[in-house]
Design a protein around this motif. Sequence first.
Motif, short mmCIF file in Angstrom:
data_model
loop_
_atom_site.label_atom_id
_atom_site.label_comp_id
_atom_site.label_asym_id
_atom_site.label_seq_id
_atom_site.Cartn_x
_atom_site.Cartn_y
_atom_site.Cartn_z
N TYR A 77 -4.06 1.78 -2.87
CA TYR A 77 -4.12 0.35 -2.62
C TYR A 77 -3.77 -0.43 -3.89
CZ TYR A 77 -6.49 0.78 1.89
OH TYR A 77 -6.80 1.04 3.19
N ILE A 121 0.88 -1.17 0.00
CA ILE A 121 0.00 0.00 0.00
C ILE A 121 0.92 1.22 0.00
CG2 ILE A 121 -1.79 1.24 1.25
CD1 ILE A 121 -2.54 -1.52 2.54
N LEU A 147 -8.27 -2.09 -6.00
CA LEU A 147 -8.72 -3.06 -5.00
C LEU A 147 -10.25 -3.11 -5.06
CD1 LEU A 147 -7.90 -4.92 -2.59
CD2 LEU A 147 -8.27 -2.93 -1.12
N TYR A 159 1.32 -0.79 6.60
CA TYR A 159 0.65 0.44 6.22
C TYR A 159 0.13 1.19 7.45
CZ TYR A 159 -3.51 3.13 4.93
OH TYR A 159 -4.49 4.09 4.82
N MET A 188 -12.30 -5.02 -0.53
CA MET A 188 -11.38 -5.12 0.59
C MET A 188 -11.76 -6.35 1.42
SD MET A 188 -10.51 -2.15 3.36
CE MET A 188 -9.92 -1.03 2.11
N VAL A 247 -4.25 -7.11 -1.01
CA VAL A 247 -3.46 -6.77 0.17
C VAL A 247 -3.33 -7.99 1.07
CG1 VAL A 247 -4.02 -4.31 0.17
CG2 VAL A 247 -5.49 -5.89 1.42
N VAL A 255 -1.10 -4.66 5.35
CA VAL A 255 -1.98 -3.83 6.19
C VAL A 255 -1.26 -3.42 7.46
CG1 VAL A 255 -4.12 -3.80 7.50
CG2 VAL A 255 -4.09 -4.79 5.20
N GLN A 314 -8.79 3.38 -4.10
CA GLN A 314 -9.08 1.96 -4.01
C GLN A 314 -9.52 1.40 -5.37
OE1 GLN A 314 -11.25 2.75 0.13
NE2 GLN A 314 -11.51 0.66 -0.57
#
Length: 125
Positions: A17, A3, A54, A29, A57, A21, A26, A51
């Motif tokens: 993003y 990220i 991505l 980040y 999520m 992920v 995470v 996003q």
Amino acid sequence: MKIEIAHLPHDIIEVIYPSEVTPKDVTDYVEQLKKDITARGGKEWSALVDQSKLRVMPATVVGEMARLNAYAQQRGMVRSARVVVDPGSGLQAWRMTKNAGLTIPAKTFETRAEALAWLEAPDAD
């Protein structure tokens, strides 16, 4: 892919993003962003969260991001713009914002340019 965090003019922190992920992404980040927020010393800032790559999520990440957004609001975040590419992503972003209990202006956009323009002109609302 990690990220990405960037610092833009107009006191905007941009987060990009990747398409996927991992839990480590995470964790890294959240740790880095908290350091960046703390370094601001309470000064007001806005968030631009892209996003668009991505699509969805992971559910385990949504709760962590809600907590991070609440943390950010308590430490100077005054506006939040999210770039999403489909209704499902937009709904997920809205839920995360609601779960975070954000009271600041927060919107979703289809393009980075629209989101950035909104953040750069807060009085245009």
